[in-house]
Design an enzyme around this catalytic site. Structure first.
Site, PDB file in Angstrom:
ATOM      1  CB  ILE A 116       3.543   9.024 -21.997  1.00  0.00           C
ATOM      2  CG1 ILE A 116       2.185   9.228 -22.684  1.00  0.00           C
ATOM      3  CG2 ILE A 116       3.843   7.557 -21.762  1.00  0.00           C
ATOM      4  CD1 ILE A 116       0.979   8.815 -21.875  1.00  0.00           C
ATOM      5  CB  THR A 126       4.542   9.657 -33.106  1.00  0.00           C
ATOM      6  OG1 THR A 126       3.596   9.206 -32.137  1.00  0.00           O
ATOM      7  CG2 THR A 126       5.858   8.963 -32.899  1.00  0.00           C
ATOM      8  NE  ARG A 181      -2.925  -1.207 -24.700  1.00  0.00           N
ATOM      9  CZ  ARG A 181      -3.241  -2.364 -24.154  1.00  0.00           C
ATOM     10  NH1 ARG A 181      -2.628  -2.776 -23.083  1.00  0.00           N
ATOM     11  NH2 ARG A 181      -4.200  -3.102 -24.674  1.00  0.00           N
ATOM     12  CE  LYS A 193      -2.318   4.415 -28.064  1.00  0.00           C
ATOM     13  NZ  LYS A 193      -1.535   5.219 -27.212  1.00  0.00           N
ATOM     14  NE  ARG A 234     -26.450 -10.375 -29.531  1.00  0.00           N
ATOM     15  CZ  ARG A 234     -27.478 -10.878 -28.842  1.00  0.00           C
ATOM     16  NH1 ARG A 234     -27.293 -11.299 -27.593  1.00  0.00           N
ATOM     17  NH2 ARG A 234     -28.678 -10.956 -29.381  1.00  0.00           N
ATOM     18  N   GLY A 249     -11.226  15.219 -30.033  1.00  0.00           N
ATOM     19  CA  GLY A 249     -10.030  16.012 -29.754  1.00  0.00           C
ATOM     20  C   GLY A 249      -8.947  15.198 -29.079  1.00  0.00           C
ATOM     21  CB  CYS A 288      -4.519   9.626 -28.418  1.00  0.00           C
ATOM     22  SG  CYS A 288      -3.492  10.318 -27.123  1.00  0.00           S
ATOM     23  CE  LYS A 316     -10.087  12.648 -21.470  1.00  0.00           C
ATOM     24  NZ  LYS A 316      -9.908  11.214 -21.603  1.00  0.00           N
ATOM     25  NE  ARG A 337      -2.285  18.146 -24.581  1.00  0.00           N
ATOM     26  CZ  ARG A 337      -1.689  16.974 -24.397  1.00  0.00           C
ATOM     27  NH1 ARG A 337      -0.498  16.768 -24.858  1.00  0.00           N
ATOM     28  NH2 ARG A 337      -2.299  16.019 -23.728  1.00  0.00           N
TER      29      ARG A 337
HETATM   30  N1  SAJ Z   1     -15.444  11.320 -27.219  1.00  0.00           N
HETATM   31  C1  SAJ Z   1     -16.725  11.465 -27.763  1.00  0.00           C
HETATM   32  N2  SAJ Z   1     -17.664  10.542 -27.461  1.00  0.00           N
HETATM   33  C2  SAJ Z   1     -17.411   9.470 -26.649  1.00  0.00           C
HETATM   34  C3  SAJ Z   1     -16.110   9.324 -26.108  1.00  0.00           C
HETATM   35  C4  SAJ Z   1     -15.148  10.266 -26.418  1.00  0.00           C
HETATM   36  O1  SAJ Z   1     -17.003  12.423 -28.495  1.00  0.00           O
HETATM   37  O2  SAJ Z   1     -18.330   8.689 -26.396  1.00  0.00           O
HETATM   38  C5  SAJ Z   1     -14.404  12.319 -27.549  1.00  0.00           C
HETATM   39  C6  SAJ Z   1     -13.906  13.081 -26.333  1.00  0.00           C
HETATM   40  O3  SAJ Z   1     -14.749  14.135 -26.007  1.00  0.00           O
HETATM   41  C7  SAJ Z   1     -12.540  13.537 -26.805  1.00  0.00           C
HETATM   42  C8  SAJ Z   1     -12.082  12.387 -27.701  1.00  0.00           C
HETATM   43  O4  SAJ Z   1     -13.246  11.654 -28.018  1.00  0.00           O
HETATM   44  O5  SAJ Z   1     -12.651  14.719 -27.580  1.00  0.00           O
HETATM   45  C9  SAJ Z   1     -11.064  11.467 -27.087  1.00  0.00           C
HETATM   46  O6  SAJ Z   1     -11.326  11.246 -25.729  1.00  0.00           O
HETATM   47  P1  SAJ Z   1     -11.195   9.813 -25.041  1.00  0.00           P
HETATM   48  O7  SAJ Z   1     -11.567   9.924 -23.613  1.00  0.00           O
HETATM   49  O8  SAJ Z   1     -11.936   8.801 -25.826  1.00  0.00           O
HETATM   50  O9  SAJ Z   1      -9.666   9.396 -25.213  1.00  0.00           O
HETATM   51  P2  SAJ Z   1      -8.243  10.125 -24.944  1.00  0.00           P
HETATM   52  O10 SAJ Z   1      -7.779  10.732 -26.229  1.00  0.00           O
HETATM   53  O11 SAJ Z   1      -8.232  10.967 -23.739  1.00  0.00           O
HETATM   54  O12 SAJ Z   1      -7.359   8.803 -24.614  1.00  0.00           O
HETATM   55  C10 SAJ Z   1      -7.309   7.745 -25.554  1.00  0.00           C
HETATM   56  C11 SAJ Z   1      -7.568   6.415 -24.805  1.00  0.00           C
HETATM   57  N3  SAJ Z   1      -7.791   5.347 -25.757  1.00  0.00           N
HETATM   58  C12 SAJ Z   1      -8.882   4.540 -25.699  1.00  0.00           C
HETATM   59  O13 SAJ Z   1      -9.746   4.671 -24.866  1.00  0.00           O
HETATM   60  C13 SAJ Z   1      -8.966   3.435 -26.707  1.00  0.00           C
HETATM   61  C14 SAJ Z   1      -6.393   6.102 -23.902  1.00  0.00           C
HETATM   62  O14 SAJ Z   1      -6.547   4.812 -23.290  1.00  0.00           O
HETATM   63  C15 SAJ Z   1      -5.076   6.124 -24.713  1.00  0.00           C
HETATM   64  O15 SAJ Z   1      -3.945   5.848 -23.905  1.00  0.00           O
HETATM   65  C16 SAJ Z   1      -4.927   7.535 -25.273  1.00  0.00           C
HETATM   66  O16 SAJ Z   1      -6.030   7.759 -26.170  1.00  0.00           O
HETATM   67  C17 SAJ Z   1      -3.595   7.599 -26.000  1.00  0.00           C
HETATM   68  O17 SAJ Z   1      -2.638   8.135 -25.416  1.00  0.00           O
HETATM   69  O18 SAJ Z   1      -3.485   7.075 -27.105  1.00  0.00           O
END
Ligand code: SAJ
Length: 421
Positions: free
Chosen positions: A14, A85, A160, A212, A252, A263, A266, A332, A339
C-alpha cells in the site's frame, strides 16, 4: 494548508503505490522503511513487490527526483503510516508496527503536521497512535488534549485497494476519512484530493476504522456462506455451482463463489479485529472466519476420498503409485501472490502426507515455493495432467479454463473453484 513534502512510512503493497502516486502529482515524497534492502531497491528506481505498472510509476518518480526512500524518518508536512497490522496469539491485533512507526516519526514532527494512519486497524488504534506520539513529544499538543487547536492533526484513512488493481483503485475509489477532530479530517481530505478522483467522505476515526473492518467482514461472511453451501451440497449430491447460478437469478440474491478457503492478508485477518474487541457480540463474524478457515481441511478430506476411489478402481495399485496434480498455489486467480494462500497450504499438506508423486502447477511463478521444496515438483499444465491420477484444482487461473474434458477423463477430479462445472 499546503503539503509540499509528504512522508510515507512503510513501503509495502500500500505504502509504495501511495508514495508513487503522490510523487506522480509532483509532490516531494520521502518513503521510510525499516527494510534497508527495499529502500536501496526503490532508490535504484526498482520495486521489491509485484503489482502491475507500479515499476513504471516508481521508476519515473525516482528518476524525476520526486520520490526518495530512507530508513530514518525526515521532516515532512504530512506523514502516512502504512505498516502491517497482523494478529498475534489468539487473533489479537498486533499494533507493534504502528507503535514503532510512531516512535520513528515523533522526533521530526513539527507544529502544523498531519499524521494519517492508513493501516487497517482495530477500533481505537488511531487514538492509541496519537497517544504514543503525544508521549514522545510532550512539547507539542495533540487532538486528544487540545481538540481543534492542537499542533498536530491526526486522522485514519483506511486503504481499500484490490491487489492487482492498486494503481487504478487508489485514484478512483472513494476514501473514508476519519479525523480525531473536524479540522484533522479536513486536512486529510485536502491531502488525498491531490490524487484521489473518488469522493473523500469525512467521518470520525472510530467509524473509519470500523468501516474498513466491516467491508472485509462483509466479504468474509458472504464467502463463508458460499463455502458452507459447497459442503452442504456435496453431502446432498447437488452441484453448488449450478445452485448458486440459479439462486443468483433472483433479483435480490447475489451469492459469492466457494473456494478452497480465504487467503491474502486482509479478509482472513480483519474480521478478527472486530471479534477481539467484542467477542460476545461478534458471533456471526467469528463463525464465518471459522467456516472459511476450516475449508482447506475439508478439501484435504475430499482428496483422501478421491485417492480411495482411484485405488478401488485400480486394485493392483497402492497409494504410492498415485500421482496427484495440484493446480494453482496463489491466494486468488491470475496473480503470483502466495501469501496466506489456502491453496499453497493444501498443496503442502498433500505433499507432506501423500506417499506418491505430487506435482504443483502454478503458471505465475518460476520457482517451487520453499515450503514445497523437496516435497513436490513444479510442473507445466499439460505434463501434470498427462501424469496425474487425481487432479485438485485450487485456483481459477485463466489457463486452467482451457483444459479440455479429455485431459481430465479417467482421473479423479476435485474442482474447488467450479472452473469445469
Ligand atoms: N474469494 C472466494 N470467493 C469469492 C471471492 C473471494 O473464495 O467469491 C477468496 C479469494 O480467492 C481470496 C480471498 O477470498 O482467497 C480474498 O480475495 P478478495 O479478492 O476477496 O480480496 P483481497 O484480499 O484481495 O482484497 C480485499 C478487498 N476487500 C473487499 O473487496 C471488501 C480490497 O478492496 C481491500 O482493500 C483488501 O482486501 C484489503 O487490503 O483489505
Amino acid at each position: 494548508m499546503s503539503f509540499e513534502t509528504i512522508s510515507v512510512v512503510g513501503l509495502g503493497y500500500i505504502g509504495l503505490p501511495t508514495a508513487a502516486v503522490f510523487a506522480a502529482r509532483k509532490k516531494k515524497v520521502i518513503g521510510v522503511d525499516v527494510n534497508a534492502q527495499a529502500v536501496a531497491t526503490i532508490n535504484r528506481g526498482d520495486i521489491h513487490i509485484i503489482e502491475p505498472d507500479l515499476d513504471i510509476v516508481v521508476r519515473t518518480a525516482v528518476t524525476e527526483g520526486y520520490l526518495r526512500a530512507t530508513t530514518i524518518a525526515e521532516p515532512a508536512d504530512a506523514f502516512l503510516i502504512a505498516v502491517p497490522t497482523p494478529f498475534k496469539g489468539d487473533h489479537e491485533p498486533d499494533l507493534s508496527y504502528i507503535k514503532a512507526a510512531s516512535k520513528s516519526i515523533a522526533p521530526v514532527l513539527k507544529r502544523g503536521d498531519l499524521v494519517i494512519l492508513e493501516s487497517t486497524s482495530p477500533v481505537g488504534a488511531t487514538e492509541q497512535m496519537s497517544a504514543w506520539l503525544a508521549q514522545a513529544r510532550p512539547d507539542l499538543s495533540f487532538p486528544q488534549t487540545l481538540g481543534e487547536a492542537s499542533d498536530i492533526r491526526i486522522a485514519h484513512c483506511p486503504e481499500r485497494v484490490l491487489p492487482g488493481h492498486v494503481l487504478r483503485e487508489l485514484i478512483e475509489n472513494d476514501r473514508i476519512i476519519g479525523g480525531l477532530t473536524r479540522k484533522c479530517s479536513e486536512a486529510a481530505k485536502h491531502l488525498y484530493q491531490t490524487f484521489v478522483k473518488g469522493e473523500c467522505i469525512i467521518t470520525d476515526a472510530r467509524t473509519a476504522e470500523m468501516c474498513k473492518l466491516t467491508e472485509n467482514s462483509f466479504r468474509d461472511v458472504n464467502i463463508a456462506f458460499a463455502n458452507e453451501l459447497s459442503m452442504i451440497c456435496k453431502k446432498l449430491e447437488i452441484s453448488v455451482w449450478e445452485l448458486i447460478r440459479l439462486a443468483n437469478h433472483h433479483p435480490r440474491v447475489n451469492i459469492l463463489q466457494p473456494g478452497p478457503g480465504v487467503g491474502g492478508h486482509c479478509i482472513a485477518v480483519d474480521p478478527w479485529f472486530i471479534v477481539s474487541k467484542t467477542p460476545d457480540d461478534a458471533r456471526l463474524i467469528r463463525t464465518a472466519r471459522e467456516v472459511n478457515d476450516s475449508k482447506p481441511t475439508w478439501v484435504l478430506d475430499q482428496v483422501r476420498l478421491a485417492i480411495g476411489k482411484f485405488l478401488q478402481a485400480h486394485p493392483s495399485k497402492t497409494a504410492k503409485d498415485v500421482t496427484i496434480a495440484c493446480l494453482g498455489l496463489a491466494f486468488k486467480p491470475n496473480i503470483d501472490d502466495l501469501r496466506e494462500s489456502p491453496s499453497l497450504e493444501i498443496a503442502v499438506q498433500i505433499a507432506k502426507n501423500h506417499p506418491g508423486t505430487v506435482l504443483a502447477v502454478e503458471p505465475n511463478i518460476e520457482q517451487i515455493p520453499e515450503r514445497l521444496n523437496g516435497l513436490a515438483a513444479l510442473s507445466e499444465i499439460d505434463n501434470a495432467l498427462s501424469l496425474a491420477d487425481v487432479v485438485v484444482l485450487l485456483v481459477d487461473h485463466s489457463p486452467f479454463k482451457n483444459i479440455s474434458k479429455d485431459q481430465l477423463s479417467s482421473r479423479q477430479v476435485i474442482d474447488t473453484r467450479g472452473v469445469w462445472a
